[in-house]
Enzyme design. Structure first.
Site, PDB file in Angstrom:
ATOM      1  N   HIS A  67       6.388  42.391 -12.863  1.00 10.61           N
ATOM      2  CA  HIS A  67       6.051  42.077 -11.474  1.00 10.61           C
ATOM      3  C   HIS A  67       4.587  41.718 -11.368  1.00 10.61           C
ATOM      4  CE1 HIS A  67       5.806  46.417 -12.155  1.00 10.61           C
ATOM      5  NE2 HIS A  67       4.773  46.429 -11.336  1.00 10.61           N
TER       6      HIS A  67
ATOM      7  N   HIS B 268       1.539  41.626  -8.730  1.00 15.22           N
ATOM      8  CA  HIS B 268       1.074  42.096  -7.424  1.00 15.22           C
ATOM      9  C   HIS B 268       0.184  41.015  -6.804  1.00 15.22           C
ATOM     10  CE1 HIS B 268       1.801  46.539  -8.169  1.00 15.22           C
ATOM     11  NE2 HIS B 268       1.702  46.140  -9.417  1.00 15.22           N
TER      12      HIS B 268
HETATM   13  P1  AMP Z   1       3.283  49.079 -11.084  1.00 12.25           P
HETATM   14  O1  AMP Z   1       2.602  50.393 -10.858  1.00 12.25           O
HETATM   15  O2  AMP Z   1       2.366  47.950 -11.472  1.00 12.25           O
HETATM   16  O3  AMP Z   1       4.481  49.205 -11.998  1.00 12.25           O
HETATM   17  O4  AMP Z   1       3.824  48.638  -9.678  1.00 12.25           O
HETATM   18  C1  AMP Z   1       5.076  49.000  -9.187  1.00 12.25           C
HETATM   19  C2  AMP Z   1       5.034  48.760  -7.721  1.00 12.25           C
HETATM   20  O5  AMP Z   1       6.345  48.830  -7.214  1.00 12.25           O
HETATM   21  C3  AMP Z   1       4.197  49.784  -6.964  1.00 12.25           C
HETATM   22  O6  AMP Z   1       3.154  49.111  -6.265  1.00 12.25           O
HETATM   23  C4  AMP Z   1       5.190  50.440  -6.025  1.00 12.25           C
HETATM   24  O7  AMP Z   1       4.621  50.730  -4.781  1.00 12.25           O
HETATM   25  C5  AMP Z   1       6.269  49.384  -5.921  1.00 12.25           C
HETATM   26  N1  AMP Z   1       7.599  49.874  -5.586  1.00 12.25           N
HETATM   27  C6  AMP Z   1       8.230  50.945  -6.088  1.00 12.25           C
HETATM   28  N2  AMP Z   1       9.455  51.083  -5.523  1.00 12.25           N
HETATM   29  C7  AMP Z   1       9.591  50.050  -4.664  1.00 12.25           C
HETATM   30  C8  AMP Z   1      10.627  49.622  -3.773  1.00 12.25           C
HETATM   31  N3  AMP Z   1      11.771  50.303  -3.659  1.00 12.25           N
HETATM   32  N4  AMP Z   1      10.430  48.515  -3.032  1.00 12.25           N
HETATM   33  C9  AMP Z   1       9.265  47.836  -3.123  1.00 12.25           C
HETATM   34  N5  AMP Z   1       8.253  48.174  -3.939  1.00 12.25           N
HETATM   35  C10 AMP Z   1       8.407  49.267  -4.696  1.00 12.25           C
END
Ligand code: AMP
Ligand code: ZN
Length: 147
Positions: free
Chosen positions: A102, A104
């Site tokens: 993903h 950001h």
């Molecule tokens: P990372 O820490 O780079 O793996 O980012 C994962 C991101 O996914 C974090 O910013 C979380 O806030 C986000 N996240 C986790 N669960 C969900 C969800 N159900 N819907 C949208 N974002 C999510």
């Protein structure tokens, strides 16, 4: 392939809610449910892979192109200019919490005092406000539809 223990695969399968920004094609985007800043968007490939290097080059390129379209739309919504951190945490030791690639898109202002390193490493999980996220997503979608 859908991974049952991956929250993003669950969202893609329709088993968990999301405020969609882009919901068609091999790359999709939705609002981050624990935003580090208001308007925080996640751009992800539909296919489950943990690492950017595991994507085929077409999908990897499209990830960047789709993110660029969304970033442009985000700047239209904030005419004063939205500075963005484009962040990919690629692996657990690199603060990747969800093992599905993903990108950001994190809006920044000179006044936000966000300490990205501290916040990325230790997330403060408040109760998500899905209504607000849907409103944010709808504003970006509206610009994308006319671009
Ligand atoms: P990372 O820490 O780079 O793996 O980012 C994962 C991101 O996914 C974090 O910013 C979380 O806030 C986000 N996240 C986790 N669960 C969900 C969800 N159900 N819907 C949208 N974002 C999510
Ligand atoms: Zn996944």
């Amino acid at each position: 392939m859908t991974h049952n223990d991956c929250i993003f695969c669950q969202i893609l399968a329709g088993n968990a809610p999301a405020a969609w920004v882009v919901d068609d094609g091999p790359i999709v985007a939705f609002m981050d449910i624990f935003p580090l800043q208001p308007g925080h968007v996640l751009v992800i490939p539909r296919e489950h892979h943990q690492y950017v290097t595991e994507l085929d080059s077409y999908t990897r390129g499209l990830l960047m192109e789709t993110a660029a379209r969304i970033a442009t739309a985000m700047r239209v919504i904030h005419p004063a200019g939205t500075d963005l951190n484009w962040v990919i945490n690629d692996g657990k030791a690199a603060w990747q919490h969800v093992p599905h690639v993903h990108l950001h898109l994190l809006p920044r202002s000179g006044r936000d005092n966000l300490s990205l390193i501290n916040r990325m490493a230790t997330r403060f999980m408040r109760k998500p406000d899905m209504t607000a996220f849907e409103a944010d997503a709808a504003r970006i979608r509206a610009v994308l539809e006319h671009s």
